[in-house]
Design a protein around this motif. Structure first.
Motif, PDB file in Angstrom:
ATOM      1  N   VAL A 170       0.839  -1.205   0.000  1.00  0.00           N
ATOM      2  CA  VAL A 170       0.000   0.000   0.000  1.00  0.00           C
ATOM      3  C   VAL A 170       0.870   1.250   0.000  1.00  0.00           C
ATOM      4  CG1 VAL A 170      -1.653   1.350   1.365  1.00  0.00           C
ATOM      5  CG2 VAL A 170      -2.028  -1.098   0.999  1.00  0.00           C
ATOM      6  N   GLU A 171       1.891   1.295   0.831  1.00  0.00           N
ATOM      7  CA  GLU A 171       2.738   2.484   0.889  1.00  0.00           C
ATOM      8  C   GLU A 171       3.513   2.680  -0.419  1.00  0.00           C
ATOM      9  OE1 GLU A 171       2.630   4.954   2.971  1.00  0.00           O
ATOM     10  OE2 GLU A 171       1.120   3.911   4.166  1.00  0.00           O
ATOM     11  N   LEU A 172       3.971   1.583  -1.018  1.00  0.00           N
ATOM     12  CA  LEU A 172       4.626   1.703  -2.329  1.00  0.00           C
ATOM     13  C   LEU A 172       3.643   2.196  -3.389  1.00  0.00           C
ATOM     14  CD1 LEU A 172       6.839  -1.523  -2.399  1.00  0.00           C
ATOM     15  CD2 LEU A 172       7.651   0.854  -2.299  1.00  0.00           C
ATOM     16  N   ALA A 173       2.406   1.697  -3.326  1.00  0.00           N
ATOM     17  CA  ALA A 173       1.389   2.158  -4.282  1.00  0.00           C
ATOM     18  C   ALA A 173       1.101   3.642  -4.088  1.00  0.00           C
ATOM     19  CB  ALA A 173       0.117   1.333  -4.132  1.00  0.00           C
ATOM     20  N   ILE A 174       1.032   4.092  -2.847  1.00  0.00           N
ATOM     21  CA  ILE A 174       0.792   5.517  -2.581  1.00  0.00           C
ATOM     22  C   ILE A 174       1.931   6.361  -3.143  1.00  0.00           C
ATOM     23  CG2 ILE A 174       0.749   7.228  -0.709  1.00  0.00           C
ATOM     24  CD1 ILE A 174      -0.963   5.139   0.876  1.00  0.00           C
ATOM     25  N   THR A 175       3.155   5.889  -2.967  1.00  0.00           N
ATOM     26  CA  THR A 175       4.323   6.652  -3.419  1.00  0.00           C
ATOM     27  C   THR A 175       4.512   6.604  -4.926  1.00  0.00           C
ATOM     28  OG1 THR A 175       5.418   6.198  -1.317  1.00  0.00           O
ATOM     29  CG2 THR A 175       6.828   6.889  -3.143  1.00  0.00           C
TER      30      THR A 175
END
Length: 199
Positions: A52-57
């Motif tokens: 999720v954090e990689l997708a957000i970034t």
């Protein structure tokens, strides 16, 4: 503005609908809320949190950013947010179709159908319904990213649903969508592993 003046329930859990002028920022806030709910109910999964954090970034700027490129605005639209076959009925006397059990908030209108992708009890996930939706509503520019936006929106919706239903139906969708999007928009990132790794 995107958001709502109340925190509506979707299923048995509330959405994070604090007002925000930016669609990308608003989506990130509801995405993180969905992750937090899933982790609280289904246990912390380090790999999912990382995805999720990689997708957000890496994905959100490339998939949602273009919606407002070249001066295009995103008009906040009031969406139902829990529109599936179980929340649609027909009046037996008049034949009128009605919908109920809304989790309404102002969002990008395409998010309305994100729930259709994974829902195991709903015929509205079929291609015919999506085709008719597009015929009536159209896709936002850039049109060629419509299905990638749906994968991103669906991941957010599915995590919330996994929290409501203890994750039983939704594991594959949660795992596969962000991986697909990261491989497409951030090739070279290490996204292997499973979402079931507990911290």
């Amino acid at each position: 503005m995107f958001g709502f003046h109340l925190k509506p329930l979707r299923g048995n859990l509330s959405l994070e609908t604090t007002w925000n002028a930016s669609w990308s920022d608003y989506f990130v806030q509801i995405f993180r809320r969905s992750l937090a709910l899933d982790q609280k109910v289904n246990g912390t999964r380090k790999d999912l949190r990382r995805l999720v954090e990689l997708a957000i970034t890496h994905v959100v700027p490339q998939v949602l950013g273009p919606l407002e490129a070249d001066g295009r605005p995103i008009k906040p639209s009031l969406i139902h947010e829990d529109l599936w076959g179980g929340n649609i009925g027909t009046d037996s006397k008049t034949g009128e179709i009605y919908i109920f059990d809304a989790s309404a908030h102002y969002a990008h209108y395409e998010m309305e159908i994100a729930i259709w992708r994974p829902h195991p009890l709903s015929v509205v996930g079929s291609g015919a319904y999506v085709s008719e939706y597009l015929a009536q509503m159209g896709a936002s520019e850039p049109v060629e990213q419509f299905y990638d936006r749906q994968k991103l929106y669906s991941t957010c919706t599915v995590m919330h649903a996994a929290a409501c239903h203890n994750g039983d139906w939704f594991r594959e969708e949660i795992r596969e969508n962000p991986r697909y999007l990261l491989e497409k928009y951030a090739p070279g990132l290490a996204v292997a592993g499973t979402c079931d790794d507990a911290s």
